[in-house]
Design a protein around this motif. Structure first.
Motif, mmCIF file in Angstrom:
data_model
loop_
_atom_site.group_PDB
_atom_site.id
_atom_site.type_symbol
_atom_site.label_atom_id
_atom_site.label_comp_id
_atom_site.label_asym_id
_atom_site.label_seq_id
_atom_site.Cartn_x
_atom_site.Cartn_y
_atom_site.Cartn_z
ATOM 1 N N THR A 93 0.826 -1.212 0.000
ATOM 2 C CA THR A 93 0.000 0.000 0.000
ATOM 3 C C THR A 93 0.855 1.256 0.000
ATOM 4 O OG1 THR A 93 -1.757 -1.136 1.215
ATOM 5 C CG2 THR A 93 -1.791 1.251 1.292
ATOM 6 N N ASP A 94 0.447 2.246 -0.775
ATOM 7 C CA ASP A 94 1.087 3.565 -0.740
ATOM 8 C C ASP A 94 0.460 4.345 0.411
ATOM 9 O OD1 ASP A 94 2.151 6.061 -1.047
ATOM 10 O OD2 ASP A 94 1.257 6.457 -3.015
ATOM 11 N N LEU A 95 1.162 4.388 1.531
ATOM 12 C CA LEU A 95 0.612 5.022 2.735
ATOM 13 C C LEU A 95 0.577 6.551 2.623
ATOM 14 C CD1 LEU A 95 2.221 2.715 5.442
ATOM 15 C CD2 LEU A 95 -0.134 2.667 4.600
ATOM 16 N N ARG A 96 1.096 7.089 1.515
ATOM 17 C CA ARG A 96 1.026 8.543 1.292
ATOM 18 C C ARG A 96 -0.176 8.911 0.428
ATOM 19 N NH1 ARG A 96 6.772 8.601 -1.359
ATOM 20 N NH2 ARG A 96 5.650 6.857 -2.302
ATOM 21 N N ASP A 97 -0.971 7.913 0.051
ATOM 22 C CA ASP A 97 -2.135 8.190 -0.797
ATOM 23 C C ASP A 97 -3.048 9.214 -0.118
ATOM 24 O OD1 ASP A 97 -5.023 7.702 -1.753
ATOM 25 O OD2 ASP A 97 -3.840 6.568 -3.204
ATOM 26 N N PRO A 98 -3.496 10.235 -0.854
ATOM 27 C CA PRO A 98 -4.334 11.294 -0.257
ATOM 28 C C PRO A 98 -5.609 10.764 0.412
ATOM 29 C CG PRO A 98 -3.630 11.913 -2.473
ATOM 30 C CD PRO A 98 -3.191 10.498 -2.269
ATOM 31 N N VAL A 99 -6.181 9.699 -0.122
ATOM 32 C CA VAL A 99 -7.393 9.129 0.492
ATOM 33 C C VAL A 99 -7.078 8.664 1.913
ATOM 34 C CG1 VAL A 99 -9.041 7.203 0.407
ATOM 35 C CG2 VAL A 99 -8.454 8.447 -1.693
ATOM 36 N N LEU A 100 -5.947 7.987 2.062
ATOM 37 C CA LEU A 100 -5.577 7.444 3.380
ATOM 38 C C LEU A 100 -5.122 8.547 4.329
ATOM 39 C CD1 LEU A 100 -3.591 4.277 2.195
ATOM 40 C CD2 LEU A 100 -5.978 4.405 2.944
ATOM 41 N N THR A 101 -4.371 9.503 3.815
ATOM 42 C CA THR A 101 -3.887 10.567 4.703
ATOM 43 C C THR A 101 -5.028 11.470 5.163
ATOM 44 O OG1 THR A 101 -3.285 11.943 2.786
ATOM 45 C CG2 THR A 101 -1.547 10.562 3.734
ATOM 46 N N GLU A 102 -6.022 11.671 4.311
ATOM 47 C CA GLU A 102 -7.175 12.501 4.694
ATOM 48 C C GLU A 102 -7.976 11.821 5.803
ATOM 49 O OE1 GLU A 102 -11.074 13.893 5.170
ATOM 50 O OE2 GLU A 102 -10.736 12.001 4.072
ATOM 51 N N ILE A 103 -8.254 10.524 5.623
ATOM 52 C CA ILE A 103 -9.011 9.785 6.651
ATOM 53 C C ILE A 103 -8.211 9.751 7.950
ATOM 54 C CG2 ILE A 103 -9.953 7.525 7.307
ATOM 55 C CD1 ILE A 103 -10.475 7.023 4.287
#
Length: 258
Positions: A189-199
């Motif tokens: 997983t790309d843990l820098r993905d904006p979806v994940l960082t926003e949540i």
């Protein structure tokens, strides 16, 4: 207390497990001790990992009663013809009279597919294994085992992450009553993905915690691995927040964007 999945034999499988892949002996021992101290009660190893002795020693030295720790190990396909002897070696290394779950690590050759599964069932009948399962098997291969023996695997351990999310495959397992354990959920997983960082920002947690919690929302058992205490602790600390249906759908959608 970690949530559990009820396996057919009546055993509760803790949904948050501690993985030990690529942990060398000294790190495996120290990390499993840390994990058990933090509250994990599910430890996953394998013959392939070459750390069973260290995992077993950590469980013993932890002071936690053996009956309270769900221990998994796995059989390499190349050891299929010596399955019972391999299991007995694993039990000696782990320092226990049984394992809670024994998996075939990945599919054997066609001719050994059913005989290997029978060997796992015989070990279960002998009390050496409380639950038998597979890893990296397709539903079609699982059906072959079930049709040949009348007994289905309790668990299938497969790679799972937001990018690999496959609702239809999950449904195939649910319909068969097979628990899914997901591995490499953070690695893939790309843990820098904006979806994940926003949540993560909204809940005051890390993107890694969001991904692990997302697995739990789908009733997928997780096996995060780390040798750093702060990460071991964070990976276990998933009960202080819950994802909304919209959050889960947003993470699900990462599969379509991958």
């Amino acid at each position: 207390m970690t949530r559990t999945v009820n396996l057919p034999g009546g055993t509760g499988l803790p949904m948050i497990g501690f993985g030990t892949w690529q942990l060398r002996p000294k790190a495996a021992y120290a990390s499993v001790r840390e994990a058990l101290e933090i509250g994990y009660r599910h430890v996953d190893t394998a013959t392939l990992y070459r750390n069973e002795a260290d995992v077993g020693r950590a469980v013993k030295d932890s002071g936690v009663d053996r009956e309270e720790v769900f221990v998994t190990t796995k059989l390499r396909p190349q050891d299929a013809r010596d399955a019972r002897r391999t299991l007995e070696s694993s039990l000696r290394l782990l320092g226990t009279g049984y394992v809670d779950l024994w998996l075939i690590h990945w599919p054997t050759g066609r001719d050994e597919l059913v005989p290997t599964w029978r060997a796992l069932l015989e070990a279960q009948d002998a009390g050496l294994v409380r639950n038998a399962g597979v890893s990296n098997y397709s539903p079609a291969l699982i059906d072959r085992l079930t049709e040949a023996t009348g007994r289905r695997p309790a668990v299938n351990q497969i790679a799972w992450s937001p990018a690999q999310h496959d609702p239809a495959l999950l449904d195939e397992h649910r319909r068969r009553g097979i628990a899914v354990e997901g591995y490499s959920g953070l690695k893939n997983t790309d843990l820098r993905d904006p979806v994940l960082t926003e949540i993560a920002g909204r809940y005051g947690v890390t993107p890694a915690q969001v991904v692990l919690r997302w697995h739990l929302e789908h009733d997928i058992v997780i096996l995060p691995r780390s040798s750093r205490r702060e990460h071991i602790a964070a990976n276990f600390d998933l009960e202080g927040f819950a994802l909304t249906e919209e959050d889960v759908a947003a993470v699900d959608a990462l599969a379509r964007n991958a």
